[in-house]
Design an enzyme around this catalytic site. Structure first.
Site, PDB file in Angstrom:
ATOM      1  N   ARG A  64     131.737  24.049  -7.858  1.00 28.81           N
ATOM      2  CA  ARG A  64     132.507  23.039  -7.833  1.00 28.81           C
ATOM      3  C   ARG A  64     131.435  21.534  -8.171  1.00 28.81           C
ATOM      4  O   ARG A  64     131.977  20.700  -8.946  1.00 28.81           O
ATOM      5  CB  ARG A  64     133.016  22.858  -6.912  1.00 28.81           C
ATOM      6  N   GLU A 101     127.120  26.469   5.513  1.00 26.62           N
ATOM      7  CA  GLU A 101     128.175  26.873   7.470  1.00 26.62           C
ATOM      8  C   GLU A 101     128.350  28.184   7.162  1.00 26.62           C
ATOM      9  O   GLU A 101     128.788  28.160   7.999  1.00 26.62           O
ATOM     10  CB  GLU A 101     129.202  25.735   6.568  1.00 26.62           C
TER      11      GLU A 101
HETATM   12  O1  LIG Z   1     125.371  21.680   2.596  1.00 27.73           O
HETATM   13  P1  LIG Z   1     126.401  23.076   1.983  1.00 27.73           P
HETATM   14  O2  LIG Z   1     126.063  23.169   3.911  1.00 27.73           O
HETATM   15  O3  LIG Z   1     125.343  23.634   1.551  1.00 27.73           O
HETATM   16  O4  LIG Z   1     127.566  23.430   2.091  1.00 27.73           O
HETATM   17  C1  LIG Z   1     127.968  22.621   0.479  1.00 27.73           C
HETATM   18  C2  LIG Z   1     128.528  23.803  -0.428  1.00 27.73           C
HETATM   19  O5  LIG Z   1     129.770  24.875  -0.110  1.00 27.73           O
HETATM   20  C3  LIG Z   1     129.901  24.593  -0.874  1.00 27.73           C
HETATM   21  O6  LIG Z   1     130.115  25.607  -1.955  1.00 27.73           O
HETATM   22  P2  LIG Z   1     130.269  26.961  -1.726  1.00 27.73           P
HETATM   23  O7  LIG Z   1     129.063  27.703  -1.672  1.00 27.73           O
HETATM   24  O8  LIG Z   1     131.253  27.359  -0.455  1.00 27.73           O
HETATM   25  O9  LIG Z   1     130.205  27.818  -2.964  1.00 27.73           O
HETATM   26  P3  LIG Z   1     131.942  27.160  -4.496  1.00 27.73           P
HETATM   27  O10 LIG Z   1     131.495  25.626  -4.781  1.00 27.73           O
HETATM   28  O11 LIG Z   1     130.926  28.236  -5.409  1.00 27.73           O
HETATM   29  O12 LIG Z   1     133.091  27.207  -3.994  1.00 27.73           O
HETATM   30  C4  LIG Z   1     130.361  23.179  -1.665  1.00 27.73           C
HETATM   31  O13 LIG Z   1     130.593  22.814  -3.275  1.00 27.73           O
HETATM   32  C5  LIG Z   1     128.539  22.950  -1.819  1.00 27.73           C
HETATM   33  O14 LIG Z   1     128.246  23.339  -2.723  1.00 27.73           O
HETATM   34  N1  LIG Z   2     134.225  22.380   4.874  1.00 27.35           N
HETATM   35  C1  LIG Z   2     134.006  22.592   3.396  1.00 27.35           C
HETATM   36  N2  LIG Z   2     135.203  21.946   3.079  1.00 27.35           N
HETATM   37  C2  LIG Z   2     135.007  22.339   1.525  1.00 27.35           C
HETATM   38  N3  LIG Z   2     133.589  23.274   1.535  1.00 27.35           N
HETATM   39  C3  LIG Z   2     132.686  23.132   2.040  1.00 27.35           C
HETATM   40  N4  LIG Z   2     131.377  24.121   1.851  1.00 27.35           N
HETATM   41  C4  LIG Z   2     131.220  24.745   2.976  1.00 27.35           C
HETATM   42  N5  LIG Z   2     131.820  23.279   4.277  1.00 27.35           N
HETATM   43  C5  LIG Z   2     132.789  22.973   3.150  1.00 27.35           C
END
Ligand SMILES: O=P(O)(O)OC[C@H]1O[C@H](OP(=O)(O)OP(=O)(O)O)[C@H](O)[C@@H]1O
Ligand SMILES: Nc1ncnc2[nH]cnc12
Length: 181
Positions: A64, A101
């Site tokens: 994202r 998370e």
């Molecule tokens: O602060 P953190 O605990 O590291 O979490 C935040 C990250 O988690 C989500 O990405 P995700 O890994 O779900 O991947 P995506 O963007 O491909 O959906 C979000 O877009 C951040 O990159």
């Molecule tokens: N709660 C949340 N919502 C959206 N993106 C996330 N990435 C990690 N935690 C998330």
């Protein structure tokens, strides 16, 4: 309504996704409405146009962070580099593994993506535990670049990531937060 409240009103919360107990903060409605998308991007552009904060490179976190980071780089007239989940980048890479998370992940960066002396804004949509942004910062620093600021739309302060990132010495700019995750 101020900008932060306006943007927040366009984030959708999806309970129990992708796992029970997670309140997923979905930014897709922010992107879908062109007027809202413009307010979002312009907020970052105005901040990083400022001579003191202007980067030489914008780095975006998979996936994202790519959506907002590439548009920001384009508007600033600087290059964009993707920090990708493991196995997607074709050239030689540096890598870092971190906890999320919900799970763990390894991210990679091409070894020629930045150079010593680069001043990088590292951008993502959201800070939860801060693991992703911390790993991204380490990758950029391994290659000799300076991460002048981390930036995100959403902070989830109760997961402790933003506090941990700031305590590590990273400057952090977020547009809005959700108390309670
Ligand atoms: O602060 P953190 O605990 O590291 O979490 C935040 C990250 O988690 C989500 O990405 P995700 O890994 O779900 O991947 P995506 O963007 O491909 O959906 C979000 O877009 C951040 O990159
Ligand atoms: N709660 C949340 N919502 C959206 N993106 C996330 N990435 C990690 N935690 C998330």
């Amino acid at each position: 309504m101020d900008t932060s409240a306006f943007l927040k009103s366009h984030i959708r919360t999806v309970p129990d996704w992708p796992a029970p107990g997670v309140q997923f903060r979905d930014i897709t409605p922010l992107l879908q409405d062109p007027k809202v998308f413009r307010v979002l991007i312009d907020t970052f552009v105005h901040r990083y146009m400022d001579a003191a904060l202007r980067p030489t490179v914008v780095a975006g976190l998979d996936a994202r962070g790519f959506i907002i980071g590439s548009v920001l780089a384009y508007e600033l007239g600087v290059g964009f580099v993707p920090i990708r989940k493991k196995g997607k980048l074709p050239f030689t890479t540096v890598e870092e593994t971190y906890e999320l998370e919900y799970g763990s992940a390894t991210v990679e960066l091409h070894t020629d993506a930045v150079r010593p002396g680069d001043r990088v804004v590292l951008i993502d949509d959201l800070i939860a535990t801060g693991g992703t942004m911390m790993a991204g910062r380490r990758l950029l620093e391994k290659l000799g670049a300076e991460v002048t600021e981390g930036a995100a739309i959403v902070d989830l302060p109760e997961l402790g990531g933003s506090e941990k990132l700031r305590a590590s010495g990273l400057e952090l700019f977020t547009l809005l937060d959700f108390a309670g995750h």
